[in-house]
Write a protein that holds these residues in place. Structure first.
Motif, PDB file in Angstrom:
ATOM      1  N   MET B   1       7.427  28.999 -55.893  1.00  0.00           N
ATOM      2  CA  MET B   1       7.904  29.370 -57.230  1.00  0.00           C
ATOM      3  C   MET B   1       8.051  30.875 -57.344  1.00  0.00           C
ATOM      4  N   VAL B 191       5.218  28.045 -66.113  1.00  0.00           N
ATOM      5  CA  VAL B 191       3.851  27.783 -65.645  1.00  0.00           C
ATOM      6  C   VAL B 191       3.136  26.885 -66.647  1.00  0.00           C
ATOM      7  N   ARG B 194       4.720  23.305 -66.635  1.00  0.00           N
ATOM      8  CA  ARG B 194       4.312  22.471 -65.497  1.00  0.00           C
ATOM      9  C   ARG B 194       2.840  22.082 -65.606  1.00  0.00           C
ATOM     10  N   ALA B 195       2.048  22.958 -66.215  1.00  0.00           N
ATOM     11  CA  ALA B 195       0.636  22.596 -66.412  1.00  0.00           C
ATOM     12  C   ALA B 195       0.529  21.386 -67.331  1.00  0.00           C
ATOM     13  N   ARG B 197       2.799  19.159 -67.747  1.00  0.00           N
ATOM     14  CA  ARG B 197       3.295  18.012 -66.981  1.00  0.00           C
ATOM     15  C   ARG B 197       2.194  17.452 -66.072  1.00  0.00           C
ATOM     16  N   ASP B 198       1.494  18.337 -65.362  1.00  0.00           N
ATOM     17  CA  ASP B 198       0.510  17.875 -64.389  1.00  0.00           C
ATOM     18  C   ASP B 198      -0.695  17.226 -65.066  1.00  0.00           C
ATOM     19  N   ASP B 199      -1.187  17.810 -66.138  1.00  0.00           N
ATOM     20  CA  ASP B 199      -2.364  17.253 -66.801  1.00  0.00           C
ATOM     21  C   ASP B 199      -2.480  17.876 -68.183  1.00  0.00           C
ATOM     22  N   ARG B 306      11.675  13.712 -53.714  1.00  0.00           N
ATOM     23  CA  ARG B 306      12.113  14.974 -54.297  1.00  0.00           C
ATOM     24  C   ARG B 306      13.596  15.216 -54.045  1.00  0.00           C
ATOM     25  N   ARG B 324       1.181  25.532 -42.456  1.00  0.00           N
ATOM     26  CA  ARG B 324       0.558  25.078 -43.687  1.00  0.00           C
ATOM     27  C   ARG B 324      -0.904  25.455 -43.693  1.00  0.00           C
TER      28      ARG B 324
END
Ligand SMILES: Nc1ncnc2c1ncn2[C@@H]1O[C@H](COP(=O)(O)OP(=O)(O)OP(=O)(O)O)[C@@H](O)[C@H]1O
Ligand SMILES: [Mg+2]
Lengths: 510, 328
Positions: B1, B191, B194-195, B197-199, B306, B324
């Motif tokens: 991002m 930010v 999306r937060a 969205r996630d929880d 995705r 990774r």
């Protein structure tokens, strides 16, 4: 705002109550906390500690009682408004924003409280917090890719990004070995700046002992006793309901009978039989990163093997490799005479390896009993019932709450459920990863008694445990893993006497 | 991002990620689009117009679902709303197309605000069903209330702008959408979004006022969708409830974004180009079109959740061989 401006305490919660249908989770709890103070909350599993945090943080609406913060009544305020006033909390079972990086997880709080903070300041603050929490190397890692204990640190870091006046920590020390507990204590102490107040929920008694001035003991949703830390910990009452045999408590936990369903006699671990599990030169990792290197070990039938090591040493990875939920890059794995190196997880499970994972993976949509039954779905109903009875004898709370939703249970109750589920499969080998995570000391006593009983019956176990003493008491042999390699192994008596164990224990290595 | 790039990576002097370069690329692209009708044959301008409308709808849906976790099946309600407001204002208030489109955006915002109280109480699947109900309710309203021409609908009674002009309006609308999306997905707001969205609960615990964040995204998306609906109405010159409030306007953007990449920055554009291209190639075989789109969706959901952008990103990452992080 000076401290003198408030005649009222920073936090004043009076008569807090919460019921879930028939379950009374909190019942008339009073908590007062002055600015700059650190309060510990302890109590058995399911006593209502996390519920209390939920009530204070605003995640749970109380059925009774009022909460005042800095003199204002905040009972009706939603969680977001309380956070903005300076209450930061952690979740016992971490809930990071999974699809965001660690740094972004922290940025959420920063940007929501101060949308116009300068980028440089925000970055510097984040870096500082991540440093202090030991997550500096993971700033750009997706939270989804963090293992459980690092997620717990992220919980702390995320709460700190709010610069809270009141910090609520829910079992952030679970699963840590001694040297790591020392680091955590140092972190908490560095947060005690005389301004910030902290409430600590812990089953790791060392943390409350060294950080908290006062303690509140909760039992069955009620305050059992409160007072200065040393006094409370010394009290017989607290020993009886909570501390159990360890920590100088006087009370003995009542031994629990585990009705046996095995009709075959327990095989005694003898040197002549072939190993039930054998790893030969195994390497594995995630993506490009190798986590375990050229690792060999074998487990005899009926043997209990302890796996010790710091967090990040590769213990969980090893557990995943054995249960075949992670591919190996080199080496071979044999189970009961068969090469299972390339077998998928489900067929390995069918062969009789049960994996009690550190992340628990309790099914939210299933009841407690259904969670247990899925592990024995292929056996006859009568046999399944027998196994259920056995697990219920081990953990009576599961019987009592058999119809509750799996994830409505408290943290420790969920751990009991996870252990019970692994036993339901009646495995030939069971891997317990972080077996005592989130269990109250008294519960640990009972668990280890039960494990000893299972061992007598001949169950083969691989136990990953951060409590070195208990692990060594139970195990026949132990392996110490460091940076993905076995650095020491042998019979527990030998390992116990070895210098290297002490290094691990006290963190004196390197 | 892009929001937190300064975290670890030193800023490179010139790269595709640099904001200036991005702005230059975007401006050039829009200049080319504005000039396109002069050189392109009418057929391609037609398709281009359709493509632009679809991109706008898909961007809006991606903002809601991909970034905000608000899986909406209510795109058609705002699309139809925009269509009726635009035609009404053009016919009865003598509004020009731009004024009418702006007004329909405002109408979209107003309905979004009014509906938000009820809709945001619903989470997950219930929200989706709620938005679906909204579209159905609006359509029934339009059919049954006498002012909207019932099931036959309305005609635009004034002279219509030609397709080249419409194409330019659509380009402007897309530019607006791109700007808004750049702000919404590359900023601090993203930010927070999306937060949520996630929880949503965990976001509340760190001070995020989820309702406001969701409302902001909902307002932006609704305004874009309503303008797109108005523009489509001007192009057709006639609207009727089954067309303007048709379920297709809710489902197509969803299909486009899933093909392109849910929550991916270029998911809407890539998906829309593919979707429209397949649609044109198979224009004479509508059954085949539906079947192919369906199979594509199933395959993508199964093997590349995705979308195409997700596949591309994974391929790029593999080539760049960025190691990774270890999961010890
Ligand atoms: N959502 C819920 N629905 C029903 N019962 C619940 C719910 N949440 C908690 N409980 C019950 O309330 C009681 C208190 O739970 P709580 O999580 O507060 O315990 P705890 O003291 O934190 O325990 P632990 O040490 O195991 O974490 C438990 O019996 C638990 O099963
Ligand atoms: Mg708890």
């Amino acid at each position: 705002m000076t401290a003198a401006a408030y005649s009222a305490p920073l936090l004043d919660a009076a008569g807090l109550g919460k019921r879930y249908g028939g379950v009374v989770a909190n019942d008339g709890i009073d908590i007062r906390l002055d600015k700059g103070r650190v309060l510990g909350v302890i109590g058995p599993n399911g006593a209502g500690k996390s519920t209390l945090i939920g009530l204070l943080g605003g995640a749970i609406a109380p059925s009774a009682g009022r909460i005042h913060f800095e003199g204002d009544d905040i009972t009706a305020l939603p969680a977001s408004e309380r956070a903005r006033r300076g209450i930061g909390r952690t979740y016992q079972i971490p809930r990071p924003f999974l699809d965001m990086t660690v740094a972004e997880n922290l940025a959420v709080g920063q940007f929501s409280l101060s949308p116009f903070i300068s980028a440089a300041t925000a970055t510097a603050e984040r870096r500082d917090i991540l440093d202090r929490c030991g997550l500096a190397d993971a700033a750009d890692v997706k939270a989804r890719d963090l293992p459980l204990l690092r997620r717990k640190r992220l919980e702390v870091a995320r709460a700190l990004a709010l610069k809270p006046k009141l910090l609520l920590l829910d079992e952030v020390g679970a699963g840590l070995i001694d040297s790591e507990v020392s680091e955590l204590i140092a972190l908490i102490r560095s947060l005690m700046d005389g301004e910030r107040s902290i409430i600590i929920i812990e089953h790791v008694i060392r943390i409350v002992k060294e950080c908290c001035e006062g303690l509140v003991v909760i039992n069955f949703g009620k305050v059992l006793t409160k007072g200065p830390t040393a006094e409370v910990l010394a009290s017989d009452e607290v020993s009886a309901v909570y501390l159990g045999t360890s920590h100088g408590g006087t009370a003995k936990a009542s031994p629990i009978a585990v009705p046996s369903t095995t009709d075959d006699p327990a095989p005694s671990p003898s040197a002549t039989t072939a190993p039930v599990l054998a790893l030969e030169g195994v390497s594995a990792g995630y993506g490009q990163a190798r986590v375990i290197h050229d690792l060999s070990l074998s487990v005899m039938p009926g043997q209990v093997v302890g796996i010790l090591g710091t967090n990040g040493a590769g213990k969980t990875t090893l557990a995943h490799v054995i249960s075949r939920s992670l591919p190996v890059t080199a080496g071979s794995i044999r189970f009961a005479g068969n090469d299972i190196t390339n077998e998928p997880a489900h067929s390995v499970a069918a062969r009789g390896i049960a994996h009690c994972m550190e992340g628990r993976r309790i099914f939210a949509s299933l009841s407690v009993e259904e969670n247990l039954e899925v592990a024995a779905r292929h056996v006859r109903a009568a046999e399944r019932k027998l196994r259920l009875e056995r697990v219920y004898a081990l953990f009576p709370i599961l019987a009592e709450r058999r119809n509750s939703g799996g994830t409505s249970m408290s943290g420790g109750q969920q751990q009991a459920l996870a252990i019970g589920r692994a036993l339901m499969a009646k495995p030939r080998l069971v891997i317990f990863d972080e077996i005592s995570l989130g269990l109250a000391p008294v519960m640990m006593d009972r668990l280890y008694e039960a494990l000893a009983e299972l061992k007598r019956e001949g169950l083969t176990m691989l136990v990953v445990e951060q409590d070195v003493e208990r692990a060594l008491d139970l195990a026949d042999t132990a392996h110490i893993i460091n940076k993905g390699r076995i650095t020491l192994s042998g019979p527990t008596s030998v390992v116990r006497a070895d210098e290297r164990l002490r290094h691990l224990y006290f963190g004196t290595e390197e | 991002m892009t929001v937190l790039t300064s975290q670890n990576t030193p800023q490179r002097a010139i790269s595709i990620r640099s904001p200036t370069i991005r702005i230059v690329i975007a401006c050039t692209a829009f200049a080319v689009l504005l000039a396109a009708p002069i050189v392109l044959p009418a057929y391609f301008v037609e398709i281009g117009f359709k493509l632009l409308i679809y991109i706008v709808l898909a961007e809006a849906w991606n903002l809601l679902a991909g970034y905000g976790g608000l899986v909406s099946l209510g795109t058609s309600s705002f699309f139809g709303l925009g269509a009726y407001v635009t035609v009404g204002l053009i016919n009865h208030a003598g509004a020009g197309p731009l004024q009418a489109l702006a007004a329909s955006a405002l109408a979209g915002i107003a309905v979004a605000i009014v509906m938000s109280r009820g809709l945001f109480r619903l989470r997950g699947l219930y929200f989706t069903v709620g938005t679906l109900a909204l579209a159905e309710a609006l359509r029934l309203f339009v059919i049954n209330v006498p002012w909207f021409g019932g099931a036959t609908g309305l005609f635009v009674t004034v002279d219509l702008p030609e397709i080249a002009a419409l194409f330019r309006y659509a380009t402007l609308l897309l530019a607006l959408a791109a700007l808004v999306m750049a702000l919404a997905t590359g900023s601090r707001f993203s930010v927070l979004l999306r937060a949520v969205r996630d929880d949503e609960d965990a976001a509340g615990q760190v001070g995020v006022r989820a309702f406001r964040i969701k409302l902001a995204a909902f307002i932006v998306a609704s305004a874009l969708i309503a303008s797109a609906g108005g523009l489509q109405a001007i192009k057709l010159g006639a609207i009727e409830p089954y067309g303007s409030f048709g379920l297709q306007w809710s489902v197509d953007p969803l299909a486009i974004v899933i093909i392109g990449g849910l929550g991916m920055r270029f998911g809407a554009i890539v998906g829309a180009v593919l979707f429209v291209a397949i649609g044109e190639l198979l224009a004479d075989y509508p059954e085949l079109h539906v079947a192919i789109t369906g199979v594509t969706l199933i395959l993508l959901i199964r093997f590349a959740p995705r979308g195409i952008c997700g596949l591309a990103e994974a391929a790029l990452r593999r080539r760049g061989a960025a190691p990774r992080e270890a999961r010890p």
